[in-house]
Design an enzyme around this catalytic site. Structure first.
Site, PDB file in Angstrom:
ATOM      1  N   HIS A 194      30.877  -5.110  52.813  1.00  0.00           N
ATOM      2  CA  HIS A 194      30.310  -5.218  51.472  1.00  0.00           C
ATOM      3  C   HIS A 194      30.657  -3.992  50.629  1.00  0.00           C
ATOM      4  O   HIS A 194      31.075  -2.953  51.126  1.00  0.00           O
ATOM      5  CB  HIS A 194      28.792  -5.375  51.556  1.00  0.00           C
ATOM      6  CG  HIS A 194      28.113  -4.232  52.270  1.00  0.00           C
ATOM      7  ND1 HIS A 194      27.947  -2.993  51.714  1.00  0.00           N
ATOM      8  CD2 HIS A 194      27.570  -4.157  53.509  1.00  0.00           C
ATOM      9  CE1 HIS A 194      27.326  -2.193  52.559  1.00  0.00           C
ATOM     10  NE2 HIS A 194      27.090  -2.870  53.670  1.00  0.00           N
ATOM     11  N   GLY A 195      30.443  -4.104  49.339  1.00  0.00           N
ATOM     12  CA  GLY A 195      30.721  -3.000  48.427  1.00  0.00           C
ATOM     13  C   GLY A 195      29.638  -1.930  48.482  1.00  0.00           C
ATOM     14  O   GLY A 195      28.660  -2.022  49.232  1.00  0.00           O
TER      15      GLY A 195
END
Length: 405
Positions: free
Chosen positions: A89-90
């Site tokens: 994920h970011g």
């Protein structure tokens, strides 16, 4: 050839080949930002998964949307027919647990007696005073959610992939794109941001739909013109460790599974840091713990990644401290997520089977037009550890610490 961490992997390419790419961050100790970047910390190479992506890959700085192609990756004799991407994920906020610990540490700093002094910060004040007055802007509601920088990370990644593999990301193949995610909000939101990036690729200059923070139901209605469906939640596949009873019993819920980690926390290396930080901040050493020290260390990285600021927390530690804290984090991952216990890797067999079944199907079907295009946004450390198993260390019996290692 495919480039692996620190070496090249030679791959024999057939005229039609299935290409599996695991997109993981290879964190290099030599990957600091360029000197002209005003917001940088010498601690950045030691933050592990909390490292900013642009610190791990400085090539993103000049143009984060442009792909960096290895000239030998896609030779004329190699035609990619499928891309399987396993993506973390970011950038995210700290978790609620981390925020509570930071609040506890901030309370210790505010309780300092007037006149308490210690190491001086850049402005002449003591670090303890500077940190006591430093805004504590993290709130419990943030709890690991994706930040705007994280959405930008995913949009730019989508643009780079679409440019790097134009045939696979053609409009005619878009209906074959599958996005699978866990139910974690930062993962679902990362998938939504990835689709926004593809929207920008297919509709240059047209603002993408505002789906920040939305869930798959609303995401589908936001993309009526695109054949690709919203991210599909599948926790049994993407969070396989939560469904492996043997892993849960032997590792996750086993109070002794991380014995070596706890031993290192109370060992001489960590004790030296505790004493040093207590003297620097002028707080009682008995009020500090290894967990609080780790939170303080990672707060430097969160402030860098989320707000682009170098907070006074970055001045509390030096490189030697960072090496010890990096080792502590690696030790935990070794025993809980890595090679410490056999079940750690075996629990991922379901995901591996799914990936290779899709690759086998791509090879059998031969024709590019009939190939499923699978995109796996998996947001946990398991696959990063297991994919490069031939790069693993031989084993850790106790906790052999070597400052020069």
């Amino acid at each position: 050839m495919l480039r692996g961490p620190g070496r090249l992997l030679r791959v024999t390419a057939a005229p039609v080949a299935a290409l599996a790419v695991a997109l993981v961050s290879s964190l290099s100790r030599c990957s600091l930002l360029e000197p002209e970047d005003p917001v940088v910390s010498a601690l950045s190479p030691y933050f592990g998964t909390k490292t900013r992506y642009e610190d791990a890959n400085p090539g993103l700085l000049p143009n984060p949307e442009a792909p960096r192609r290895d000239p030998e990756l896609l030779e004329e004799t190699c035609t990619p027919v499928q891309l399987v991407a396993l993506i973390r994920h970011g950038t995210r906020y700290p978790t609620a647990k981390q925020i509570r610990k930071l609040r506890q540490l901030h309370g210790l700093l505010q309780a300092r007696r007037p006149g308490d002094d210690g190491t001086r910060a850049a402005g002449g004040r003591s670090l303890g005073a500077a940190l006591a007055n430093w805004p504590l802007w993290y709130a419990d509601w943030m709890d690991g959610q994706l930040v705007e920088k994280g959405r930008q990370d995913m949009r730019q990644l989508a643009l780079r992939l679409a440019s790097l593999f134009p045939a696979l990301f053609s409009r005619e193949n878009y209906g074959r794109l599958q996005l699978v995610t866990s139910s974690k909000h930062r993962c679902v939101d990362s998938g939504a941001a990835f689709l926004q990036g593809l929207w920008q690729h297919y509709h240059p200059g047209v603002p993408p739909p505002d789906v920040a923070g939305d869930r798959p139901g609303r995401l589908a209605s936001a993309y009526p013109d695109m054949e690709c469906g919203p991210p599909r939640i599948n926790d049994k596949l993407m969070r396989f460790f939560d469904y492996c009873e043997k892993f849960l019993t032997q590792v996750e819920k086993n109070a002794t599974a991380l014995y070596h980690v706890e031993a290192f926390k109370t060992g001489p290396e960590m004790q030296n840091i505790l004493n040093k930080v207590a003297a620097t901040l002028q707080v009682p050493v008995n009020n500090l713990s290894a967990d609080l020290i780790q939170v303080a260390f990672f707060t430097c990285s969160f402030d860098l990644a989320i707000k682009g600021v170098k907070s006074p927390w970055c001045d509390v530690f030096d490189i030697d401290d960072a090496k010890v804290l990096e080792y502590l984090n690696d030790l935990k991952q070794y025993w809980k997520r890595g090679y410490g216990y056999t079940i750690n890797s075996r629990s991922s067999c379901t995901l591996f089977q799914d990936i290779f079944q899709h690759l086998d199907k791509a090879i059998e079907q031969k024709k590019r037009g009939s190939v499923d295009f699978l995109h796996h946004p998996l947001w946990n450390k398991h696959f990063c550890l297991h994919l490069h198993i031939h790069f693993s260390i031989s084993g850790i019996e106790e906790y052999p610490w070597n400052m020069e290692g």
